[in-house]
Each structure stands twice: as C-alpha cells, then as structure tokens.
Design a protein around this motif. Sequence first.
Motif, short mmCIF file in Angstrom:
data_model
loop_
_atom_site.label_atom_id
_atom_site.label_comp_id
_atom_site.label_asym_id
_atom_site.label_seq_id
_atom_site.Cartn_x
_atom_site.Cartn_y
_atom_site.Cartn_z
N TYR A 50 4.34 -8.63 2.81
CA TYR A 50 3.01 -8.20 3.25
C TYR A 50 2.86 -8.69 4.69
N SER A 106 -10.83 -10.67 1.78
CA SER A 106 -9.91 -9.55 1.89
C SER A 106 -8.65 -9.83 1.08
N GLN A 107 -7.83 -8.82 0.87
CA GLN A 107 -6.57 -9.01 0.16
C GLN A 107 -5.70 -10.01 0.93
N TRP A 108 -5.75 -9.97 2.25
CA TRP A 108 -4.96 -10.87 3.09
C TRP A 108 -5.39 -12.32 2.85
N TYR A 110 -6.94 -13.41 0.22
CA TYR A 110 -6.64 -13.74 -1.17
C TYR A 110 -5.17 -14.15 -1.33
#
Length: 151
Positions: A50, A106-108, A110
């Motif tokens: 990611y 945000s997913q980042w 998290y």
Amino acid sequence: MKNRTIYNAVFTCLLCAMAATGCMTDVDTDPNNLVGRWRMVKVIDQGKAYTKPDSKNWQHKDVEIEFMEDGNIEGTLSYDTFTGDYKTVEDSIAFNYWSGNKAGDSQWGYLFYHFIRSVNRFTLRKNAIGFKYKELKLIYGDGELIFDRVK
C-alpha cells in the motif's frame, strides 16, 4: 583520441554510480538514529503493498511519528494525534499503548493504527551521499511500515 576521452568519462561515471549505489544498502539499528520525525510512505502486509495516498486530498493527511530522545513518541493520523513511548534493545522495538481514536480515520491512518502494535523490530537506511538516515522500517510478523525522514 576523442573516443578514448569519451570512454574514460563514461568509465569514471560508471565507477561513481556503482560506488554511490553500494552505499545505499547501509543498514543500522542504533536506536539513537530513530530520533526525529518520520512520515509513513508505504505499508507491506502479507506481500501486498500500500503506498501513501495523495496528501492534497483532505481525507488522506500524512501519518507521521516522532521519536524523542527520552523514549516518548508523538504523532499524527488523519483525524487524530497520539502520544506514547517506545523501548529498544538492539534491533528490537516495543511501543507502549497510547490512547487514540481510529473512528473516522482514513484507510491509510487505519493501516498504521492497526499494525503499529505488532511491530517488534526496526531498521534504518541512509542514502549514498547523506550522513543522516533517510528510511525507517518498522517490521512485524508479515509486513513492515516504511517511513521517510521529515526532520
């Protein structure tokens, strides 16, 4: 004569390039080199990578962590800040629990929040020319959090 001069110049450039890239693999685990602020740029978990999202997007602010000389840490997530502490022994590192709120992150953010508690080792790398360490890897079982130095 002209060809020989070009050959020498190309050969010299190749030697310099090889010497510079040879220094890029410098790895260190001295905890004193952790001190400073680091920005997360990549997460690798179970072979899946990611990369840092565009921070111009309001939902994807940078995830940063700052290691202090006294063993404390401070950091930022997309919607929150956090504090805590860390301990090192050689290349091992442990983070003590800190309060934080992953709700709405945000997913980042998290990814950081989820994996930081599993980190148990670290490595540092410096670039070929500089003397400061420019990359930090916080390593856990099946992955790593990768950071670039901010300051």
